[in-house]
Write a protein that holds these residues in place. Structure first.
Motif, PDB file in Angstrom:
ATOM      1  N   THR A  62       0.820  -1.209   0.000  1.00 55.31           N
ATOM      2  CA  THR A  62       0.000   0.000   0.000  1.00 55.31           C
ATOM      3  C   THR A  62       0.853   1.258   0.000  1.00 55.31           C
TER       4      THR A  62
ATOM      5  N   ALA B  17      -4.946   5.688   2.318  1.00 52.33           N
ATOM      6  CA  ALA B  17      -4.572   4.291   2.562  1.00 52.33           C
ATOM      7  C   ALA B  17      -3.101   4.196   2.926  1.00 52.33           C
ATOM      8  N   ARG B  18      -2.263   5.023   2.295  1.00 50.51           N
ATOM      9  CA  ARG B  18      -0.832   5.018   2.598  1.00 50.51           C
ATOM     10  C   ARG B  18      -0.592   5.449   4.049  1.00 50.51           C
TER      11      ARG B  18
ATOM     12  N   ALA C  36      -1.495   2.685   6.269  1.00 46.78           N
ATOM     13  CA  ALA C  36      -0.493   1.615   6.217  1.00 46.78           C
ATOM     14  C   ALA C  36       0.727   1.962   7.063  1.00 46.78           C
TER      15      ALA C  36
END
Length: 416
Positions: free
Chosen positions: A36, A44-45, A48
């Motif tokens: 990701t 999303a990063r 993560a």
């Protein structure tokens, strides 16, 4: 996943992640989180990164999955998406040394001592002990538990945190030759990140020291240059003092602070050429920095300039001018920008307010400059827990004891 970054993750799915562990048991989710980081979804990063920080680096602990993740993270730091590279460098730094080491140590990491302690708690040392315990155990549940731990240790693991942390440290050490390319990166933040990371690897100093000194000499970004200069002073031998001494006359006060801090560390080494005169100049520079802090700070001590200066002064070799050192420490005393454990804050309250305030309490403007500085720093502090941890003492002294009350008390008079 963006195809152009697929090559960075070659071999990621070949790892038996389910057999590895992190803070939440099985590390089966780690490859998805790493993948990701190379995706195009910013939210999303971020999620993560948050997950990786709390799992493979959990409150300073590292696990069997931690060193295995390092090579993939190093590739992302070198050639991953621009939005991911700096945070990846932060994660690599945390996997090498935890924040307590970074905050507490101003003289560099004692890797030899760390390795010696870890060796005493390695799997080779612990396995015979677990086998003895297993052989003597009679309770079925106890035997089952001991068998599980014995098998885990026999597979090359250790429950000792010093040993598991060292595995991650060594994994990052293995990646440093490639990560050196970041010293020439176009992004000054990445140049800063790699310079800071190198400060924790004295075993790599034969390679890193000339590169760090060159970066300090030619770097245009002041934070990057100062970070590199102090890193050189933390990993170099005593002779490095000859390269660092001229920076005591630098135009930039941040560079003078870095030089002074480095020279004090070097003065503690055997055979150092740093003389009392230079140490006196170094203390003078630290005093000036404490009185007039910079607009920009480095990563050392998590950006707590005054905490770092205080710890550096306490590491001075015997024979330093006690009056000059006391003057410098007094300049640090009321500045509570960030206090990892709250100990500096409690000591400052005790020293600056040795007795309860009269009733009615004096106005903020009637306090001494140092008292004003301390309460002003607390009123604007980024962590409310620090005030809560000192609330009882503040109350006993007749002082505002909540952040809201401190902000009201300080009001428009707060000093920066």
């Amino acid at each position: 996943m963006i195809n152009e970054y697929e090559k960075l993750l070659a071999g990621l799915d070949d790892v038996d992640w389910a057999s590895l562990s992190h803070a939440y048991e099985s590390a089966h989710d780690v490859p998805g989180r790493i993948r990701t980081l190379c995706g195009g979804d910013d939210e999303a990063r971020k999620e993560a990164f948050s997950s990786l920080f709390s799992s493979i680096f959990h409150q300073g602990s590292r696990y069997s999955a931690s060193p295995v993740a390092v090579p993939f993270l190093a590739r992302i730091a070198l050639a991953g998406p621009a939005a991911a590279r700096e945070d990846t460098m932060w994660l690599l730094t945390r996997l090498a040394v935890d924040w307590h080491d970074e905050y507490d140590v101003t003289t560099g990491i004692n890797v030899d001592g760390w390795r010696a302690a870890a060796a005493e708690a390695g799997p080779e040392e612990l396995l015979p002990w677990y086998e003895e315990q297993l052989a003597a155990a009679t309770d079925a549940d106890q035997r089952a538990q001991l068998q599980e731990i014995r098998d885990w240790v026999a597979a090359g693991n250790s429950p000792d945190s010093r040993w598991s942390a060292l595995q991650s440290y060594d994994a990052v050490l293995d990646e440093l030759p490639g990560l050196l390319a970041l010293l020439d990166d176009d992004d000054a933040r990445l140049r800063t990140r790699i310079a800071y990371l190198l400060a924790w690897f004295p075993e790599f100093s034969t390679t890193s020291l000339p590169r760090l000194l060159a970066l300090a000499a030619h770097e245009k970004d002041p934070v990057t240059a100062a970070t590199a200069l102090l890193a050189a002073g933390l990993v170099g031998p005593s002779s490095t003092a000859e390269d660092i001494t001229p920076y005591l006359d630098a135009a930039d006060p941040l560079m003078r602070w870095a030089a002074a801090t480095a020279l004090i560390r070097l003065a503690g080494l055997d055979g150092t050429p740093v003389g009392p005169g230079l140490l006196g100049r170094a203390v003078t520079e630290l005093t000036a920095a404490a009185r007039s802090p910079f607009n920009c700070v480095t990563d050392y001590c998590e950006g707590d300039l005054h905490g770092h200066i205080e710890r550096t002064l306490h590491s001075l070799p015997p024979g330093s001018d006690p009056a000059a050192v006391r003057e410098a420490l007094d300049a640090c005393l009321p500045r509570i920008v960030w206090d990892c454990y709250g100990s500096r804050t409690r000591r400052a309250i005790e020293e600056l307010f040795p007795a309860p305030q009269p009733h009615p309490a004096p106005r903020y403007a009637d306090l001494t400059a140092a008292q004003q500085q301390l309460l002003g720093d607390l009123a604007g502090h980024r962590h409310a827990w620090l005030i809560r941890s000192s609330a009882d003492r503040l109350r006993d002294l007749g002082l505002p004891h909540t952040q809201e009350a401190l902000q009201s008390f300080v009001g428009a008079h707060r000093t920066a």
